[in-house]
Design a protein around this motif. Sequence first.
Motif, PDB file in Angstrom:
ATOM      1  N   PRO A 152       3.446  -0.592  25.819  1.00 19.15           N
ATOM      2  CA  PRO A 152       2.300  -1.068  25.034  1.00 19.15           C
ATOM      3  C   PRO A 152       1.643  -2.280  25.696  1.00 19.15           C
ATOM      4  O   PRO A 152       2.320  -3.242  26.078  1.00 19.15           O
ATOM      5  CB  PRO A 152       2.933  -1.458  23.691  1.00 19.15           C
ATOM      6  CG  PRO A 152       4.250  -0.758  23.650  1.00 19.15           C
ATOM      7  CD  PRO A 152       4.706  -0.684  25.069  1.00 19.15           C
ATOM      8  N   LEU A 153       0.328  -2.258  25.807  1.00 20.84           N
ATOM      9  CA  LEU A 153      -0.389  -3.397  26.366  1.00 20.84           C
ATOM     10  C   LEU A 153      -0.158  -4.665  25.548  1.00 20.84           C
ATOM     11  O   LEU A 153      -0.137  -5.771  26.092  1.00 20.84           O
ATOM     12  CB  LEU A 153      -1.887  -3.092  26.432  1.00 20.84           C
ATOM     13  CG  LEU A 153      -2.395  -2.492  27.744  1.00 20.84           C
ATOM     14  CD1 LEU A 153      -3.799  -1.935  27.576  1.00 20.84           C
ATOM     15  CD2 LEU A 153      -2.351  -3.525  28.861  1.00 20.84           C
ATOM     16  N   ARG A 173      -4.371 -10.259  30.510  1.00 19.22           N
ATOM     17  CA  ARG A 173      -5.622 -11.016  30.547  1.00 19.22           C
ATOM     18  C   ARG A 173      -6.828 -10.089  30.459  1.00 19.22           C
ATOM     19  O   ARG A 173      -7.790 -10.360  29.729  1.00 19.22           O
ATOM     20  CB  ARG A 173      -5.701 -11.863  31.823  1.00 19.22           C
ATOM     21  CG  ARG A 173      -4.774 -13.076  31.819  1.00 19.22           C
ATOM     22  CD  ARG A 173      -5.203 -14.069  32.879  1.00 19.22           C
ATOM     23  NE  ARG A 173      -5.203 -13.498  34.217  1.00 19.22           N
ATOM     24  CZ  ARG A 173      -4.192 -13.544  35.059  1.00 19.22           C
ATOM     25  NH1 ARG A 173      -3.055 -14.150  34.693  1.00 19.22           N
ATOM     26  NH2 ARG A 173      -4.274 -13.015  36.272  1.00 19.22           N
ATOM     27  N   GLU A 174      -6.780  -8.984  31.202  1.00 20.58           N
ATOM     28  CA  GLU A 174      -7.888  -8.041  31.174  1.00 20.58           C
ATOM     29  C   GLU A 174      -7.998  -7.376  29.807  1.00 20.58           C
ATOM     30  O   GLU A 174      -9.100  -7.172  29.285  1.00 20.58           O
ATOM     31  CB  GLU A 174      -7.701  -6.988  32.274  1.00 20.58           C
ATOM     32  CG  GLU A 174      -7.805  -7.575  33.683  1.00 20.58           C
ATOM     33  CD  GLU A 174      -7.723  -6.512  34.755  1.00 20.58           C
ATOM     34  OE1 GLU A 174      -7.635  -5.310  34.408  1.00 20.58           O
ATOM     35  OE2 GLU A 174      -7.742  -6.882  35.949  1.00 20.58           O
ATOM     36  N   TRP A 175      -6.856  -7.020  29.220  1.00 19.06           N
ATOM     37  CA  TRP A 175      -6.834  -6.396  27.895  1.00 19.06           C
ATOM     38  C   TRP A 175      -7.369  -7.354  26.829  1.00 19.06           C
ATOM     39  O   TRP A 175      -8.181  -6.971  25.989  1.00 19.06           O
ATOM     40  CB  TRP A 175      -5.406  -5.975  27.569  1.00 19.06           C
ATOM     41  CG  TRP A 175      -5.183  -5.477  26.170  1.00 19.06           C
ATOM     42  CD1 TRP A 175      -5.605  -4.289  25.638  1.00 19.06           C
ATOM     43  CD2 TRP A 175      -4.473  -6.148  25.127  1.00 19.06           C
ATOM     44  NE1 TRP A 175      -5.202  -4.174  24.330  1.00 19.06           N
ATOM     45  CE2 TRP A 175      -4.492  -5.298  23.982  1.00 19.06           C
ATOM     46  CE3 TRP A 175      -3.798  -7.367  25.052  1.00 19.06           C
ATOM     47  CZ2 TRP A 175      -3.891  -5.650  22.781  1.00 19.06           C
ATOM     48  CZ3 TRP A 175      -3.183  -7.711  23.850  1.00 19.06           C
ATOM     49  CH2 TRP A 175      -3.233  -6.864  22.736  1.00 19.06           C
ATOM     50  N   ALA A 224     -11.214  -7.813  27.331  1.00 20.18           N
ATOM     51  CA  ALA A 224     -11.976  -6.621  26.958  1.00 20.18           C
ATOM     52  C   ALA A 224     -11.924  -6.368  25.456  1.00 20.18           C
ATOM     53  O   ALA A 224     -12.928  -5.974  24.854  1.00 20.18           O
ATOM     54  CB  ALA A 224     -11.445  -5.410  27.715  1.00 20.18           C
ATOM     55  N   THR A 225     -10.782  -6.601  24.843  1.00 22.03           N
ATOM     56  CA  THR A 225     -10.642  -6.387  23.403  1.00 22.03           C
ATOM     57  C   THR A 225     -11.596  -7.294  22.629  1.00 22.03           C
ATOM     58  O   THR A 225     -12.176  -6.888  21.614  1.00 22.03           O
ATOM     59  CB  THR A 225      -9.189  -6.643  22.961  1.00 22.03           C
ATOM     60  OG1 THR A 225      -8.323  -5.726  23.643  1.00 22.03           O
ATOM     61  CG2 THR A 225      -9.032  -6.450  21.458  1.00 22.03           C
ATOM     62  N   THR A 240     -10.923   0.327  23.853  1.00 23.48           N
ATOM     63  CA  THR A 240      -9.818   0.640  22.932  1.00 23.48           C
ATOM     64  C   THR A 240      -8.483   0.854  23.651  1.00 23.48           C
ATOM     65  O   THR A 240      -7.540   1.370  23.050  1.00 23.48           O
ATOM     66  CB  THR A 240     -10.144   1.908  22.123  1.00 23.48           C
ATOM     67  OG1 THR A 240     -10.401   3.002  23.031  1.00 23.48           O
ATOM     68  CG2 THR A 240     -11.346   1.698  21.218  1.00 23.48           C
ATOM     69  N   GLN A 241      -8.402   0.492  24.922  1.00 15.69           N
ATOM     70  CA  GLN A 241      -7.152   0.744  25.653  1.00 15.69           C
ATOM     71  C   GLN A 241      -5.979   0.022  24.996  1.00 15.69           C
ATOM     72  O   GLN A 241      -6.107  -1.120  24.564  1.00 15.69           O
ATOM     73  CB  GLN A 241      -7.300   0.307  27.104  1.00 15.69           C
ATOM     74  CG  GLN A 241      -8.282   1.167  27.885  1.00 15.69           C
ATOM     75  CD  GLN A 241      -8.280   0.851  29.362  1.00 15.69           C
ATOM     76  OE1 GLN A 241      -7.574  -0.029  29.837  1.00 15.69           O
ATOM     77  NE2 GLN A 241      -9.095   1.582  30.122  1.00 15.69           N
ATOM     78  N   ASP A 242      -4.847   0.719  24.940  1.00 16.58           N
ATOM     79  CA  ASP A 242      -3.676   0.139  24.276  1.00 16.58           C
ATOM     80  C   ASP A 242      -2.360   0.394  25.005  1.00 16.58           C
ATOM     81  O   ASP A 242      -1.316  -0.065  24.575  1.00 16.58           O
ATOM     82  CB  ASP A 242      -3.555   0.688  22.849  1.00 16.58           C
ATOM     83  CG  ASP A 242      -3.484   2.214  22.787  1.00 16.58           C
ATOM     84  OD1 ASP A 242      -3.329   2.864  23.850  1.00 16.58           O
ATOM     85  OD2 ASP A 242      -3.593   2.752  21.669  1.00 16.58           O
TER      86      ASP A 242
END
Length: 217
Positions: free
Chosen positions: A156-157, A194-196, A199-200, A207-209
């Motif tokens: 999980p991210l 950091r990227e997640w 972007a979130t 919606t990447q998870d």
Amino acid sequence: MSRIISYSTADKADVLAFLGGTERLTVVQTRLLGLMREKAKESQEELERQGIDLGLTVPDALEHLVAGRADSTAAYAGSAYYRALQHIIDHNASDPADFGVYSKPSTFFGLLDEELRRAGVSAELLLHDHLFSGPPPEIPFSVPYAVDGPDIGMFPLAKAQPAADAYRAVLDRVDADFRYDLQEMAEKLEMEHREWEYATKNIDWYTQDTIFFSITG
């Protein structure tokens, strides 16, 4: 022979949408499926150049998955299904990045988990079982195990930063043979966090998870 671990990030739901999704694919998804079919054909051609017969072609495995089944009884059908599933993941995910190269990754990460567990790292942040977890459990049908690989894993991210923090906190308490790799893993997980996180907060369609791992070689 060494095995290569690569990873990319995706929305797991986007991947699952193709599994049994023949009748409900959008125009964009249908276009992506066309690209997946091309890559599946290339994968099959490469296997044939190597003289490898899985008993099920990768293009046929892809069609099975999209139709909502994985019922081939061929001895190595699992490897064909995993290859086809990897194409589905790849076309819904970020560009892949290298996680590391290991001669025996299952052994290495099993021993690393033991070191981290002894140092007090939570079981949910240990990587071995995530690296070798197989296809998403939400798939509504059973996919046979790929006996000789490739392997697919997920993490999980949302746990990327907690894992990075936990690994750094115990660097001086694990065997020296693991420290370099552990530091590298922490840096890569933190970068993905950091990227997640950015972007979130800033991209309304993001919606990447999930971090998807691929182990080949």
